[in-house]
Design a protein around this motif. Structure first.
Motif, short mmCIF file in Angstrom:
data_model
loop_
_atom_site.label_atom_id
_atom_site.label_comp_id
_atom_site.label_asym_id
_atom_site.label_seq_id
_atom_site.Cartn_x
_atom_site.Cartn_y
_atom_site.Cartn_z
N ASN A 1 0.83 -1.20 0.00
CA ASN A 1 0.00 0.00 0.00
C ASN A 1 0.87 1.25 0.00
OD1 ASN A 1 -1.43 -2.16 2.05
ND2 ASN A 1 -2.87 -1.28 0.60
N ALA A 2 0.70 2.07 -1.05
CA ALA A 2 1.47 3.31 -1.17
C ALA A 2 0.90 4.38 -0.24
CB ALA A 2 1.44 3.79 -2.62
N PRO A 3 1.69 5.42 0.08
CA PRO A 3 3.07 5.62 -0.37
C PRO A 3 4.06 4.77 0.43
CG PRO A 3 2.42 7.43 1.04
CD PRO A 3 1.19 6.59 0.85
N SER B 1 5.43 5.61 -4.95
CA SER B 1 4.19 4.96 -5.36
C SER B 1 4.48 3.60 -5.96
CB SER B 1 3.45 5.85 -6.36
OG SER B 1 4.29 6.11 -7.48
N LEU B 2 3.41 2.86 -6.24
CA LEU B 2 3.56 1.55 -6.90
C LEU B 2 4.11 1.73 -8.30
CD1 LEU B 2 0.28 -0.27 -5.81
CD2 LEU B 2 2.59 -1.13 -5.41
N GLU C 1 7.45 8.74 0.20
CA GLU C 1 6.37 9.15 -0.72
C GLU C 1 6.51 8.50 -2.09
OE1 GLU C 1 3.77 10.91 0.33
OE2 GLU C 1 4.73 10.90 2.32
#
Length: 754
Positions: free
Chosen positions: A425-427, A445-446, A443
């Motif tokens: 699960n981002a960030p 992301s995928l 921070e």
């Protein structure tokens, strides 16, 4: 005792003087036998004295600096005391001692002339003393009338002298003093009412008093009367009211404050009992915070008693703290309430419990999701029901991989590693290190991420060093983490070269070939020009650079470039090359005919500026910095001039010379214009070097027969024809020749023969 001493002294003096002066009348004596006296403000004291000797007697005494007589009649001058004991009175307003100075009897009379003669007569056998003490009336102040709450008061008295005797008296006997002899004594009693206090101050014979009245209002009391603990269930949707009463003592009406755990209630009661009701919604307790009676007096803390306890039987249901679980299984952490039974439930799908009546059962989820789980409890008493919810997030752990594993860069440059993040699960935040320092990037992301890295160069390496970045962990937004030991990104770091273009070697600013002096710390270098020119070897740091032809001073910026792997550095060298001046032509050597001046004609300059100077001869160059300059003050002879041209001061200079031979104008006496080609024209040699020429010819009668005017330099040549184009007759003619360069016109004659 003092009286007995006085009698003994009297007989002792009488015995002494009787023995010593047996042959003469004995001297009289006097003794004061009165005791000291004390009065307030003023008083009259009786002084008793006893004599020995022969009556009548008199005395002379002093008190407070004043001199008086007793037993002497001022009118008759006679002594009047006939008894051996005598009493007289003295009125005083200040404290003084009575001092007898002289005693007189029948044998030793008073001499009533003046103070001196009185002292010189009589007897000084005196004894005894008496003090008259006059005390001042004190002024005590008992304070001001006051009204107080309670039963204790600190008196506010003051006295005129702290050494005086003071004491309080209230004449009631209903209270007690902390110190009856202190002007600020504390008085305490047990009931309301007024008390008049008398402050007494004594100073010797003087006594004074002052009064003050204090009204003791007392203070109220209050008691909360509880019928017992009030129990209810706040989850049964019914309104709950707690009731109790408050009893007071004191003076109504009363203002009081009821306090519970959340609120304060201001109440008033006009009677000694108040009945109260309050809504309740949670466990609580009520108590009396403060009470004030009609006199404004407040109850003291220990006189306020009683508490009403309210108990909400709703279970204190605690499902536990919200949790994030990295995975799909969790053990629930509810805290079961005493005297209750409980059960887990949820509206989410895919949830499975171990035992749902167990507060700490295990729970699993078929999916990574956020679920709400409810723990419901029922109390054994009143069957109160309560629920609490806990949120459990079943979070997916992240996965990190490197898409590239190596790079080569220059020291001070950045490199970029490509990461790929899957799952979780981002960030995200990624942790990595370069074996000396730990870093983190947040921070994220995928998917694919390009991460900038800044490795440093190892100064112990001669040309290139290597930095390995170890990616150790990745953490998702919910704290789920994955650790790694084999994710390494290796970076080769080339040493940054230091280029030094050096200083050029110029023999002269007019050189067109320059020897360069570059150097570098590491790597290979080459030259690149910023303007026209050529290198004999552009990879040689000491190359020879040849400039292209130039017409003006030109600044050259040459760059020495150095490359070491991925690293590059450059340095510039700047120098200026000056052009040769051009064209430098002073003119042609010539012979001219004139009287005293000429013009120098140098070729117009394209580059540089010039200056004329005189090398030979004596003359004045009017404008030495002009290519065309007039020369004055010349006489026939040889003149040598130098034309020096420079691009700028201190630059490249070129010289040229011209020789001018000055001769006088050729003065022919005549000519024969007969067409035989011999002396057919009248000529003035050198006139072609002059400007604004004028040549006129007159006959002997003064008539103009020929005229020539030229602005440019033209050689004069006359063929003997007149203004009408016809040949003139033989004979004598006069001419005038003038030009700018001549100081005066030439006036002569000529002869024409055919």
């Amino acid at each position: 005792m003092k009286h007995i001493l006085h009698i003994l002294l009297f007989f002792a003096f009488n015995l002494i003087f009787t023995t010593v002066n047996a042959q003469d009348p004995p001297y009289p004596t006097v003794t004061i036998v009165s005791d000291d006296v004390e009065f307030c403000e003023s008083g009259t004291a009786d002084v008793t004295i006893q004599f020995t000797g022969e009556p009548p007697f008199a005395i002379y005494y002093e008190i407070g600096g004043a001199y008086q007589t007793v037993g002497f009649d001022e009118g008759t001058g006679l002594q009047t005391i006939s008894n051996y004991e005598h009493t007289f009175s003295i009125t005083q307003t200040s404290t003084d001692d009575v001092n007898i100075l002289k005693v007189y009897d029948n044998n030793y009379q008073i001499a009533p002339l003046n103070h001196s003669t009185k002292l010189n007569s009589g007897s000084d056998l005196v004894s005894g003393s008496m003090n008259i003490q006059i005390d001042q009336m004190p002024t005590p102040d008992a304070g001001v009338t006051d009204k107080i709450c309670g039963y204790e008061y600190t008196l506010q008295g003051s006295v005129s002298d702290a050494t005086h005797t003071i004491y309080w008296n209230d004449m009631t006997g209903v209270g007690s003093y902390s110190d009856i002899n202190s002007s600020t004594s504390t008085f305490a009693k047990n009931e309301e009412g007024q008390v008049t206090f008398i402050l007494t101050e004594e100073n010797g014979a003087c006594t004074a008093t002052d009064e003050v009245t204090i009204d003791f209002h007392g203070s109220p009391t209050a008691t909360l009367n509880s019928p017992g603990e009030y129990k209810f269930c706040s989850t049964d949707s019914e309104a709950d009211i707690v009731a109790y009463s408050v009893n007071f003592t004191g003076n109504a009406p009363f203002d009081y404050v009821i306090k519970n755990n959340t609120n304060s209630y201001n109440e008033t009661s006009t009677t000694l009992t108040a009945n109260l009701e309050y809504p309740v919604s949670t466990s609580d307790q009520f108590y009396i915070l403060s009470v004030t009676d009609v006199n404004g007096c407040s109850a003291i803390e220990e006189d306020i008693t009683g508490t009403q306890i309210v108990t909400d039987l709703k279970p204190n249901t605690q499902a536990g703290e919200d949790q994030i679980v990295c995975g799909k299984e969790f053990t629930l952490e509810a805290i079961p309430s005493s005297g209750t039974s409980g059960e887990w439930s949820s509206a989410a799908t895919g949830i499975n419990y171990g035992v749902n009546s167990n507060a700490n059962t295990s729970v699993t989820s078929d999916n990574y999701q956020l679920v709400a789980l409810t723990w419901t409890e029922t109390s054994d008493e009143l069957s109160c029901i309560n629920s609490d919810e806990v949120q459990i997030r079943f979070a997916e752990p992240p996965v990190l991989e490197l898409l590239n594993t190596e790079d080569q860069i220059c020291n001070g440059s950045s490199t970029y590693v490509n990461l790929n993040i899957t799952n979780g699960n981002a960030p995200f935040s990624v942790s990595y290190n370069d074996e000396t320092e730990t870093y983190s990037k947040t921070e994220l992301s995928l998917g694919s991420i390009s991460l900038e890295l800044n490795p440093t160069y190892d100064i112990t390496s001669p040309v290139q060093s290597q930095t390995d970045f170890h990616f150790t962990s990745i953490e998702g937004v919910y704290g789920c983490e994955a650790s790694y030991s084999d994710l390494v990104y290796s970076v080769s770091v080339d040493q940054q070269p230091m280029a030094n273009a050096g200083d050029p070697s110029l023999d002269s600013p007019c050189d067109d070939t320059i020897e360069l002096q570059a150097s570098n710390s590491v790597g290979e270098g080459y030259w690149s020009p910023s303007s026209e020119g050529t290198f004999d070897d552009e990879s040689n740091p000491e190359a020879m650079f040849t400039v292209s032809p130039i017409n003006e001073p030109t600044q050259y910026i040459l760059t020495w470039n150095v490359i070491n792997g991925e690293c590059y550095d450059s340095d510039n060298v700047e120098f200026t090359v000056k052009p040769f001046p051009t064209p430098v032509i002073a003119g042609k050597d010539s012979t001219i005919f004139a009287l005293d001046n000429i013009q120098l004609y140098a070729e117009t300059l394209e580059v540089g500026s010039g200056t004329w100077s005189l090398l030979e001869g004596s003359a004045t160059i009017v404008d030495p910095s002009n290519t065309i300059s007039v020369v004055t003050g010349m006489e026939p002879g040889v003149y040598r001039f130098k034309w020096t041209v420079d691009v700028e001061e201190g630059g490249c200079a070129i010289e040229d010379e011209v020789t001018i031979t000055m001769k006088e104008l050729f003065e022919t006496g005549g000519f024969s214009p007969n067409g035989d080609a011999i002396n057919d024209e009248f000529k003035i040699p050198g006139s072609e070097n002059l400007h604004n020429i004028k040549f006129v010819v007159f006959n002997k009668f003064g008539k103009l027969v020929h005229e020539e005017v030229y602005s440019e330099n033209v050689r004069i040549s006359w063929d003997g024809k007149g203004l009408d184009g016809e040949v003139v007759k033989e004979g004598v003619y006069y001419y005038i020749f003038d030009a700018d360069e001549l100081s005066k016109p030439v006036k002569k004659y000529l002869v024409i023969k055919r």
